[in-house]
Design a protein around this motif. Structure first.
Motif, PDB file in Angstrom:
ATOM      1  N   PHE A   1     -10.176   5.879  45.418  1.00 13.68           N
ATOM      2  CA  PHE A   1      -9.764   5.236  46.661  1.00 13.68           C
ATOM      3  C   PHE A   1      -8.252   5.306  46.838  1.00 13.68           C
ATOM      4  CE2 PHE A   1      -9.696   2.055  43.370  1.00 13.68           C
ATOM      5  CZ  PHE A   1      -8.605   1.243  43.644  1.00 13.68           C
ATOM      6  N   SER A   2      -7.819   5.295  48.095  1.00 17.37           N
ATOM      7  CA  SER A   2      -6.393   5.326  48.423  1.00 17.37           C
ATOM      8  C   SER A   2      -6.183   4.542  49.711  1.00 17.37           C
ATOM      9  CB  SER A   2      -5.909   6.771  48.592  1.00 17.37           C
ATOM     10  OG  SER A   2      -4.529   6.813  48.915  1.00 17.37           O
ATOM     11  N   LEU A   3      -5.631   3.341  49.576  1.00 14.44           N
ATOM     12  CA  LEU A   3      -5.471   2.448  50.718  1.00 14.44           C
ATOM     13  C   LEU A   3      -4.023   2.317  51.179  1.00 14.44           C
ATOM     14  CD1 LEU A   3      -7.853  -0.456  49.589  1.00 14.44           C
ATOM     15  CD2 LEU A   3      -8.420   1.653  50.822  1.00 14.44           C
ATOM     16  N   GLY A   4      -3.085   2.808  50.377  1.00 12.36           N
ATOM     17  CA  GLY A   4      -1.681   2.745  50.773  1.00 12.36           C
ATOM     18  C   GLY A   4      -1.099   1.347  50.763  1.00 12.36           C
ATOM     19  N   GLU A   5      -1.610   0.468  49.887  1.00 11.76           N
ATOM     20  CA  GLU A   5      -1.091  -0.896  49.798  1.00 11.76           C
ATOM     21  C   GLU A   5      -1.315  -1.435  48.394  1.00 11.76           C
ATOM     22  OE1 GLU A   5      -3.725  -3.887  51.867  1.00 11.76           O
ATOM     23  OE2 GLU A   5      -4.665  -2.032  52.600  1.00 11.76           O
TER      24      GLU A   5
ATOM     25  N   HIS B   1     -21.514   2.280  36.321  1.00 11.04           N
ATOM     26  CA  HIS B   1     -22.223   3.133  37.267  1.00 11.04           C
ATOM     27  C   HIS B   1     -21.466   4.426  37.582  1.00 11.04           C
ATOM     28  CE1 HIS B   1     -24.458  -0.572  37.759  1.00 11.04           C
ATOM     29  NE2 HIS B   1     -25.377   0.083  38.430  1.00 11.04           N
ATOM     30  N   LEU B   2     -20.226   4.520  37.141  1.00 11.37           N
ATOM     31  CA  LEU B   2     -19.520   5.790  37.191  1.00 11.37           C
ATOM     32  C   LEU B   2     -19.911   6.562  35.943  1.00 11.37           C
ATOM     33  CD1 LEU B   2     -15.984   4.532  38.286  1.00 11.37           C
ATOM     34  CD2 LEU B   2     -17.793   5.455  39.734  1.00 11.37           C
ATOM     35  N   VAL B   3     -20.629   7.651  36.099  1.00 14.53           N
ATOM     36  CA  VAL B   3     -21.347   8.240  34.968  1.00 14.53           C
ATOM     37  C   VAL B   3     -20.598   9.376  34.278  1.00 14.53           C
ATOM     38  CG1 VAL B   3     -23.605   7.482  35.764  1.00 14.53           C
ATOM     39  CG2 VAL B   3     -22.697   9.683  36.550  1.00 14.53           C
ATOM     40  N   THR B   4     -19.286   9.512  34.537  1.00 13.52           N
ATOM     41  CA  THR B   4     -18.427  10.353  33.705  1.00 13.52           C
ATOM     42  C   THR B   4     -17.192   9.535  33.364  1.00 13.52           C
ATOM     43  OG1 THR B   4     -17.099  11.326  35.503  1.00 13.52           O
ATOM     44  CG2 THR B   4     -19.186  12.419  34.952  1.00 13.52           C
ATOM     45  N   PHE B   5     -16.660   9.739  32.157  1.00 17.62           N
ATOM     46  CA  PHE B   5     -15.475   8.981  31.786  1.00 17.62           C
ATOM     47  C   PHE B   5     -14.264   9.418  32.613  1.00 17.62           C
ATOM     48  CE2 PHE B   5     -11.921   7.736  28.911  1.00 17.62           C
ATOM     49  CZ  PHE B   5     -12.140   6.370  28.979  1.00 17.62           C
ATOM     50  N   ASP B   6     -14.253  10.654  33.088  1.00 21.58           N
ATOM     51  CA  ASP B   6     -13.176  11.095  33.998  1.00 21.58           C
ATOM     52  C   ASP B   6     -13.127  10.200  35.232  1.00 21.58           C
ATOM     53  OD1 ASP B   6     -12.370  13.117  32.329  1.00 21.58           O
ATOM     54  OD2 ASP B   6     -13.417  14.715  33.420  1.00 21.58           O
ATOM     55  N   SER B   7     -14.288   9.757  35.710  1.00 20.05           N
ATOM     56  CA  SER B   7     -14.317   8.854  36.867  1.00 20.05           C
ATOM     57  C   SER B   7     -13.737   7.490  36.507  1.00 20.05           C
ATOM     58  CB  SER B   7     -15.750   8.694  37.373  1.00 20.05           C
ATOM     59  OG  SER B   7     -16.264   9.910  37.863  1.00 20.05           O
ATOM     60  N   TRP B   8     -13.984   7.030  35.297  1.00 17.29           N
ATOM     61  CA  TRP B   8     -13.377   5.785  34.839  1.00 17.29           C
ATOM     62  C   TRP B   8     -11.856   5.915  34.831  1.00 17.29           C
ATOM     63  CZ3 TRP B   8     -16.123   2.265  30.869  1.00 17.29           C
ATOM     64  CH2 TRP B   8     -17.509   2.299  31.052  1.00 17.29           C
ATOM     65  N   VAL B   9     -11.379   7.024  34.283  1.00 13.49           N
ATOM     66  CA  VAL B   9      -9.932   7.267  34.203  1.00 13.49           C
ATOM     67  C   VAL B   9      -9.324   7.297  35.601  1.00 13.49           C
ATOM     68  CG1 VAL B   9      -8.170   8.940  33.533  1.00 13.49           C
ATOM     69  CG2 VAL B   9     -10.083   8.470  31.995  1.00 13.49           C
ATOM     70  N   SER B  10     -10.027   7.951  36.536  1.00 11.85           N
ATOM     71  CA  SER B  10      -9.551   8.009  37.914  1.00 11.85           C
ATOM     72  C   SER B  10      -9.492   6.623  38.533  1.00 11.85           C
ATOM     73  CB  SER B  10     -10.470   8.927  38.730  1.00 11.85           C
ATOM     74  OG  SER B  10     -10.085   8.965  40.085  1.00 11.85           O
ATOM     75  N   LEU B  11     -10.508   5.802  38.281  1.00 13.26           N
ATOM     76  CA  LEU B  11     -10.510   4.430  38.802  1.00 13.26           C
ATOM     77  C   LEU B  11      -9.352   3.631  38.218  1.00 13.26           C
ATOM     78  CD1 LEU B  11     -13.478   2.057  39.394  1.00 13.26           C
ATOM     79  CD2 LEU B  11     -11.611   1.293  37.918  1.00 13.26           C
ATOM     80  N   PHE B  12      -9.106   3.765  36.918  1.00 12.09           N
ATOM     81  CA  PHE B  12      -7.997   3.038  36.292  1.00 12.09           C
ATOM     82  C   PHE B  12      -6.667   3.421  36.942  1.00 12.09           C
ATOM     83  CE2 PHE B  12     -10.565   2.912  32.084  1.00 12.09           C
ATOM     84  CZ  PHE B  12     -11.297   1.838  32.547  1.00 12.09           C
ATOM     85  N   ALA B  13      -6.478   4.730  37.190  1.00  8.97           N
ATOM     86  CA  ALA B  13      -5.228   5.188  37.795  1.00  8.97           C
ATOM     87  C   ALA B  13      -5.089   4.667  39.221  1.00  8.97           C
ATOM     88  CB  ALA B  13      -5.175   6.714  37.776  1.00  8.97           C
ATOM     89  N   ALA B  14      -6.180   4.702  39.990  1.00 10.70           N
ATOM     90  CA  ALA B  14      -6.134   4.198  41.360  1.00 10.70           C
ATOM     91  C   ALA B  14      -5.869   2.699  41.379  1.00 10.70           C
ATOM     92  CB  ALA B  14      -7.447   4.519  42.082  1.00 10.70           C
ATOM     93  N   THR B  15      -6.452   1.982  40.431  1.00  8.89           N
ATOM     94  CA  THR B  15      -6.203   0.542  40.328  1.00  8.89           C
ATOM     95  C   THR B  15      -4.738   0.260  40.071  1.00  8.89           C
ATOM     96  OG1 THR B  15      -8.447   0.084  39.556  1.00  8.89           O
ATOM     97  CG2 THR B  15      -6.753  -1.542  39.018  1.00  8.89           C
ATOM     98  N   SER B  16      -4.137   1.008  39.158  1.00  6.31           N
ATOM     99  CA  SER B  16      -2.710   0.815  38.860  1.00  6.31           C
ATOM    100  C   SER B  16      -1.853   1.057  40.095  1.00  6.31           C
ATOM    101  CB  SER B  16      -2.296   1.757  37.728  1.00  6.31           C
ATOM    102  OG  SER B  16      -0.922   1.618  37.448  1.00  6.31           O
ATOM    103  N   ARG B  17      -2.194   2.077  40.871  1.00  2.00           N
ATOM    104  CA  ARG B  17      -1.413   2.381  42.074  1.00  2.00           C
ATOM    105  C   ARG B  17      -1.537   1.276  43.117  1.00  2.00           C
ATOM    106  NH1 ARG B  17      -3.727   7.540  41.192  1.00  2.00           N
ATOM    107  NH2 ARG B  17      -5.247   7.187  42.858  1.00  2.00           N
TER     108      ARG B  17
END
Length: 240
Positions: free
Chosen positions: A91-95, A109-125
């Motif tokens: 996700f990218s909300l710009g805020e 429910h994210l069935v690859t760990f790459d998706s987990w990593v992506s979620l963690f990075a998006a959360t940090s942003r």
């Protein structure tokens, strides 16, 4: 691969899963303990809004989910929330927000760990410096125990649900959910959903989060430090 659309399961979700009061209570307790001057909260995988409806002290709440059916139910339950249909792994909300939550084993429910990593990075942003990230996971041990258990059968509101959890490929646990909806007389409609969950070692999670976040709290279902033998692990992190 991301969270399933719940095309068939959405209208039965709350009946089957309950009100998730325990999960909402944990979030609220953490907000009281660790949050100061919280004005905005983002939930990843908000589903039907059962968690957001319990959070009444935060002025601005936002929920993300990939299922339009689940969001339609959430809009009726939490009319004051901003609800967006998008993939929580990218996700990218710009805020930025004061708090981001991802509970009720949504992360699994994210069935690859790459998706987990992506979620963690998006959360940090999307978190302000000092903001809180709260989430929980089903452990690998719990998923294994569910696979070893017999199918779960329950009758509710004239419907019959059969939930069968079994091992899938690449470490994924397959949850086959069949709901026989009573229409009239002897007639039932069958609704079927196949949902995957990925179990990941807790050390992998901590290693991935450590460059961006500080661990504030961790606990299992009994309030003890979680291990891979626990059923559920809950975490509170703070963004550096």
């Amino acid at each position: 691969m991301c969270i399933p659309n719940y095309d068939q399961f959405a209208k039965f979700y709350d009946l089957v899963m309950g009100d998730r009061g325990g999960d909402g209570g944990w979030v609220i307790d953490c907000l009281h303990r660790y949050g100061k001057h919280i004005t905005s909260l983002l939930e990843l995988g908000c589903g039907t809004g059962s968690i957001l409806t319990q959070i009444t002290t935060v002025p601005s709440i936002t929920g993300l989910d990939l299922s339009s059916e689940m969001l339609a139910l959430a809009r009726s339950r939490v009319p004051n929330a901003r609800l967006l249909e998008t993939d929580i792994a990218s996700f990218s909300l710009g805020e930025e927000f004061d708090v981001v939550i991802c509970v009720f084993d949504t992360l699994n429910h994210l069935v690859t760990f790459d998706s987990w990593v992506s979620l963690f990075a998006a959360t940090s942003r999307h978190l302000r410096v000092g903001g809180l990230f709260m989430f929980d996971v089903n452990t690998q041990s719990k998923l294994q125990r569910l696979c070893e258990a017999p199918p779960w059968v329950q009758e509710f509101d004239g419907c019959i649900i059969i939930m069968d959890v079994r091992p899938g490929k690449d470490g994924i646990t397959d949850w086959e959910i069949k709901i026989f909806e009573h229409i009239d007389g002897p007639r039932f409609d069958l609704h079927r959903e196949l949902i995957g969950e990925l179990g990941v070692s807790l050390e992998m999670i901590k290693e991935e989060l450590s460059p961006l976040f500080d661990l504030v709290e961790e606990s299992d279902e009994n309030g003890n430090p979680p291990t891979d033998g626990s059923s559920r692990a809950q975490f509170v992190y703070r963004k550096r």
